[in-house]
Design a protein around this motif. Structure first.
Motif: not given
Length: 782
Positions: A319-321, A342-348
């Motif tokens: 896992v990338n911490v 991903a950085r800033g995961m979106k709900k969709q």
């Protein structure tokens, strides 16, 4: 002159604008706005509304008049979708709720109200931002109607929480919180929180149903339950309020110590398990909302990578911490089934990722609802869905046949095939329907391929002839059937009607009852002290009034009883107790608690004053029960008499009195002459004439019919012993002639024992089975 002409022109312009606004207000026709006839059905109205709403929605239509047009469409649909408002509009030209009482005044009020709503100056001219529709168009797309709330919001609240604002026109506080509300709506809606706005002026029924009695009010709805927001309207408080609505056990904190147990839970829970790795110490709200939305399908855990207890997991799963990572585990806990990072995961993005991994590779059918989702009914020839069902004993879980079935499901590449398994010992009817001959499969696994044709349970299927052992030949045979099925659906030649599956994960009755009771108590608590306390005030007032009256009555009765006890101990009776205390201490200690309180049995003395009213002129059907006593036996006999007749005091036809033998012996002996063999008749030659003891006799006197019934006292054991010791007395006088003889040693127990069977005699008196002694007339009482 020019100034005067300019003033007239301005006046004419203002009047013209007013006329145009009034005409437009009067010209509002919801049927014309939606483009439907007055006889249109609700389905036609809804269809027209959806079409126009999509066309004129301000977010999609950039026309300058799109906003006003969308408002008119929403108003028209609000009127026509409600049968009551539609009827009011058809009859009176108004959709208000108070039609039918004053038609013409209501119609004029409607015209003026619509003039007020439709006539406005541009805010840049006068800047009056009190009308909510003109003030803030963002609320328009969140407006809720009662039917929409009941049919859509409440069911949807079991998948996501809702934040609802109650507003109204001319609400200064509503204007004050609008900037914060806009910011919070923009943030929370992106996280998956439902947003709603209720206009208390137009939706009074819904506002009352929600328990909102003032504006502005903000409330949350989750699982159909309403919770009010009571803090200051700031962004952080609203965010914490939404987070507090969610259950506390949605996401489990996972470390190196418990991750194996957490991921191994798929066997018991029959769900994939999701792990989120992030650097934030607290679980993100987006992740909690996702866990709530999919709580029926997956179990969620959170790993704080900043803690020391997470290094083993991060190394094992690579896992990338430095970026949020989501892993989904199914039947194999050593390797994730899917990964997203991903950085800033979106709900969709998260929803799409979760939806693709909602089920295990070979999920267990634990309920009929789960069966419908995993093996849907065939919609058309191009949308065929096949289910490969492994029927296996529960003890064979994780054995070679099941592991082989899992590996086969993992290698499958066909989207039209779903792999599931069933515990044959838990779903016996289901298994026996698919296995025509169950004997060869006893204790073994079997594989069936089925296709559901109807929701009623009709399926077509084919069961592999040999038991499933997981060998390569079994896999080859199953693969051949699936390839053949893709070319020829007629391979499924058998047909049956499957019974409904038993819900294996449903809680037992006691747990369901406990959960229901706790939810009910919680709802009542919230309703009384938080939500609808105004509505509960009449009920609370009634309850407290009843309690006040009850306790007041008890207190008054207690003081009354204490006063009666003090009055029931006059000096003469105290002297009697002092004299009798030497001979009857045991009675006072043992039976004092059994004595009835004064007022329970009312016993009056029969004297020349009360004789006429209590006997001679007694009403028909009434009887006076009279106890014969003397001065020395008065206290003891009255106490015993009260105990014996207490159970008969409920009858209003019985009266209770006592007669002093010392004062009225002649009257009593005159009555006893009419009683056959009641007692030996004394004469002047009887040496014990004046010593004959009649104490303890009881007479039931019927003053109207002139008869009486007689109770003769019974001998107690002590009295018999006493009489035996007094051998010098005449044997004919053994019924009670030893009164006052100190040599015989009669204590208080023989005296009270005389009335030991009085209650049985009273029962016979009420039955009418006692002998009656008639007299010609009642003698005078001297």
């Amino acid at each position: 002159m020019e100034v005067k002409k300019l003033s007239i022109s301005w006046q004419f312009l203002i009047v013209l604008v007013l006329i145009l606004q009034i005409l437009s207000a009067l010209d509002f026709d919801p049927y014309r706005v939606l483009g439907v006839s007055r006889t249109a059905s609700q389905a036609d109205i809804k269809k027209a509304y959806k079409k126009l709403a999509r066309e004129w929605h301000p977010d999609k239509n950039k026309d300058p008049g799109a906003e006003d047009k969308f408002i008119q469409i929403s108003k028209a649909y609000e009127i026509l979708s409600n049968e009551e408002k539609r009827s009011n509009y058809d009859h009176y030209g108004d959709a208000g709720e108070n039609q039918g009482y004053q038609k013409q005044p209501q119609q004029r009020e409607y015209r003026f109200r619509h003039f007020h709503e439709n006539f406005y100056f541009d805010e840049s001219f006068f800047h009056f931002p009190f009308n909510s529709e003109r003030r803030d168009s963002i609320d328009e797309k969140y407006l809720l109607h009662f039917s929409h709330y009941v049919n859509e919001v409440v069911p949807d609240s079991f998948r996501k929480p809702y934040l609802i604002k109650i507003t109204s026109d001319w609400c200064f506080s509503c204007i004050h919180i609008e900037p914060v509300w806009k910011e919070v709506v923009h943030e929370l809606e992106g996280l998956g929180v439902g947003i709603g706005v209720v206009h208390a002026g137009y939706e009074r029924r819904l506002a009352h149903h929600l328990g909102a009695h003032s504006t502005p009010s903000i409330l949350g709805i989750i699982n159909g339950k309403i919770s009010f927001f009571h803090n200051a309207v700031v962004r952080e408080n609203l965010r914490q309020f939404v987070e507090s609505l969610l259950p506390g056990n949605l996401v489990e904190k996972v470390t190196n110590k418990n991750y194996v147990r957490f991921l191994s839970g798929w066997q018991q829970e029959n769900k994939p398990h999701v792990l989120l790795f992030d650097q934030m110490p607290a679980v993100p709200l987006l992740y909690k909302l996702t866990a709530f939305a999919y709580k029926d399908y997956l179990s969620f855990g959170y790993v704080h990578v900043g803690l020391r207890g997470a290094e083993e997991m991060t190394r094992q799963y690579n896992v990338n911490v430095y970026a949020p990572t989501i892993l989904i585990f199914k039947e194999h806990i050593n390797k994730p089934a899917d990964v997203i990072q991903a950085r800033g995961m979106k709900k969709q993005v998260i929803d799409d990722f979760i939806t693709q991994n909602k089920y295990l590779l070979a999920a267990r059918l634990t309920s009929q609802k789960f069966f419908h989702e995993l093996c849907p009914v065939k919609r058309s020839h191009r949308q065929r869905k096949y289910c490969v069902v492994l029927l296996t004993p529960e003890a064979a879980k994780l054995s070679k046949p099941f592991e082989a079935f899992l590996s086969f499901a993992l290698a499958n590449t066909q989207d039209t095939v779903r792999f599931v398994h069933v515990y044959s010992d838990r779903q016996q009817e289901f298994a026996s329907t698919l296995l025509s001959d169950i004997d060869p499969f006893q204790g073994k696994s079997a594989v069936s391929i089925l296709e559901r044709r109807t929701t009623g349970g009709r399926v077509v299927y084919k069961t592999l002839e040999a038991p499933w052992t997981g060998s390569e030949s079994d896999k080859f045979t199953l693969l051949g059937y699936l390839d053949q099925l893709r070319r020829d659906p007629a391979l499924l030649s058998s047909e049956a009607v499957l019974p409904d599956l038993t819900d294996e994960l449903a809680p037992i009755f006691l747990l369901r009852w406990f959960y229901s009771a706790s939810d009910y108590i919680s709802d009542c608590w919230d309703s009384v002290f938080h939500n609808n306390w105004r509505e509960m005030m009449p009920l609370l007032s009634l309850v407290f009034s009843a309690l006040f009256i009850l306790f007041g009555t008890v207190i008054v009765q207690a003081f009354s009883d204490s006063n009666d006890e003090r009055e029931s101990n006059p000096p003469d009776k105290e002297e009697v107790h002092e004299k009798a205390g030497k001979t009857e201490p045991a009675f006072t200690k043992e039976n004092s608690s059994k004595l009835p309180k004064k007022g329970f049995v009312e016993v009056t003395e029969l004297t020349d004053v009360t004789y006429t009213s209590n006997l001679v002129r007694l009403r028909p059907g009434h009887m006076n029960v009279v106890l014969i006593l003397s001065g020395s036996t008065k206290a003891s006999l009255l106490q015993k008499f009260a105990l014996e007749v207490y159970t008969f005091t409920g009858s209003s036809c019985l009266h209770f009195s006592f007669l002093s033998l010392d004062k009225h012996r002649e009257w009593l002996e005159y009555l006893l002459e009419f009683a056959q063999d009641a007692a030996p008749i004394p004469n002047q030659y009887d040496k014990h004439f004046m010593e004959r003891d009649y104490t303890g006799y009881v007479l039931a006197l019927n003053g109207h019919k002139k008869y009486f019934c007689l109770f003769k006292p019974q001998k107690a054991v002590e009295e018999e012993a006493a009489v035996g010791s007094c051998g010098d007395l005449d044997s004919s006088l053994h019924l009670g002639e030893t009164r006052g003889k100190s040599s015989c040693g009669l204590g208080p127990r023989p005296i009270k024992g005389k009335l030991s069977k009085l209650s049985l005699w009273m029962e016979r008196l009420l039955e009418g089975s006692l002998q009656r002694f008639y007299i010609p007339s009642w003698p005078e009482l001297d």
